[in-house]
Motif scaffolding. Structure first.
Motif, short mmCIF file in Angstrom:
data_model
loop_
_atom_site.label_atom_id
_atom_site.label_comp_id
_atom_site.label_asym_id
_atom_site.label_seq_id
_atom_site.Cartn_x
_atom_site.Cartn_y
_atom_site.Cartn_z
N MET A 1 0.84 -1.18 0.00
CA MET A 1 0.00 0.00 0.00
C MET A 1 0.89 1.25 0.00
SD MET A 1 -2.55 1.18 3.03
CE MET A 1 -3.15 2.84 3.08
N MET A 2 0.60 2.19 -0.83
CA MET A 2 1.30 3.46 -0.85
C MET A 2 0.30 4.54 -0.44
SD MET A 2 4.42 3.12 -1.41
CE MET A 2 5.62 3.84 -2.46
N PRO A 3 0.15 4.75 0.86
CA PRO A 3 -0.82 5.73 1.34
C PRO A 3 -0.39 7.15 0.97
CG PRO A 3 0.52 4.96 3.15
CD PRO A 3 0.90 4.14 1.95
N PRO A 4 -1.35 8.05 0.84
CA PRO A 4 -0.99 9.42 0.49
C PRO A 4 -0.30 10.15 1.64
CG PRO A 4 -3.34 9.26 0.93
CD PRO A 4 -2.78 7.86 0.96
N VAL A 5 0.49 11.14 1.30
CA VAL A 5 1.16 11.97 2.31
C VAL A 5 0.09 12.62 3.18
CG1 VAL A 5 2.59 14.01 2.63
CG2 VAL A 5 3.17 12.36 0.86
N GLY A 6 0.31 12.59 4.50
CA GLY A 6 -0.63 13.17 5.44
C GLY A 6 -1.61 12.17 6.04
N ALA A 7 -1.66 10.97 5.46
CA ALA A 7 -2.58 9.95 5.96
C ALA A 7 -2.04 9.33 7.24
CB ALA A 7 -2.77 8.86 4.92
N GLY A 22 6.09 10.92 3.37
CA GLY A 22 6.56 10.87 2.00
C GLY A 22 6.89 9.46 1.57
N HIS A 23 7.38 9.35 0.36
CA HIS A 23 7.78 8.07 -0.22
C HIS A 23 9.19 8.26 -0.77
CE1 HIS A 23 3.35 8.36 -0.59
NE2 HIS A 23 3.43 7.17 -0.03
N GLU A 24 10.11 7.49 -0.25
CA GLU A 24 11.50 7.60 -0.67
C GLU A 24 11.98 6.23 -1.11
OE1 GLU A 24 14.76 9.52 -1.78
OE2 GLU A 24 13.12 10.58 -0.78
N GLY A 25 12.28 6.12 -2.39
CA GLY A 25 12.69 4.82 -2.92
C GLY A 25 11.58 3.81 -2.69
N PRO A 26 11.91 2.64 -2.17
CA PRO A 26 10.88 1.62 -1.97
C PRO A 26 10.15 1.76 -0.63
CG PRO A 26 13.01 0.72 -1.43
CD PRO A 26 13.25 2.12 -1.93
N TYR A 27 10.44 2.80 0.15
CA TYR A 27 9.90 2.91 1.50
C TYR A 27 8.85 4.00 1.65
CZ TYR A 27 13.95 0.07 2.57
OH TYR A 27 14.88 -0.93 2.57
N GLU A 42 8.27 -0.62 5.29
CA GLU A 42 8.05 -1.38 4.05
C GLU A 42 6.61 -1.14 3.58
OE1 GLU A 42 10.05 -3.44 2.34
OE2 GLU A 42 11.77 -3.23 3.67
N PRO A 43 6.40 -0.81 2.32
CA PRO A 43 5.04 -0.54 1.84
C PRO A 43 4.06 -1.69 2.08
CG PRO A 43 6.63 0.16 0.22
CD PRO A 43 7.39 -0.57 1.30
N ARG A 44 4.53 -2.92 2.00
CA ARG A 44 3.63 -4.06 2.21
C ARG A 44 3.22 -4.20 3.67
NH1 ARG A 44 8.67 -6.48 1.41
NH2 ARG A 44 9.37 -7.73 3.17
N ALA A 45 3.94 -3.52 4.58
CA ALA A 45 3.64 -3.60 6.00
C ALA A 45 2.83 -2.39 6.49
CB ALA A 45 4.93 -3.70 6.80
#
Length: 71
Positions: A1-7, A22-27, A42-45
């Motif tokens: 899951m890549m949640p939006p900034v501020g969530a 934020g999103h930096e590289g794979p994190y 980790e995005p999956r976590a």
């Protein structure tokens, strides 16, 4: 899951509730509710925080602030 900034989200790898910064590289970069040091998750976590989890994090921060543990 890549949640939006501020969530508000939960890092299921650590059990911590935080705000997505934020999103930096794979994190996904997260910061504790009320501020503090960011961590990479980790995005999956990562999943969206429930209302109860958001309230619990806010209450914990408010209690720590009243005890003088955080600014």
């Amino acid at each position: 899951m890549m949640p939006p900034v501020g969530a508000h989200a939960v890092d299921t790898g650590t059990g911590r509730v935080g705000v997505v910064m934020g999103h930096e590289g794979p994190y996904v970069q997260m910061r504790p509710y009320g501020g503090g040091r960011e961590w990479d998750a980790e995005p999956r976590a990562v999943r969206a925080a429930t209302t109860a989890e958001r309230l619990s994090a806010a209450t914990a921060y408010t209690n720590a602030r009243s005890r003088g543990e955080v600014p």
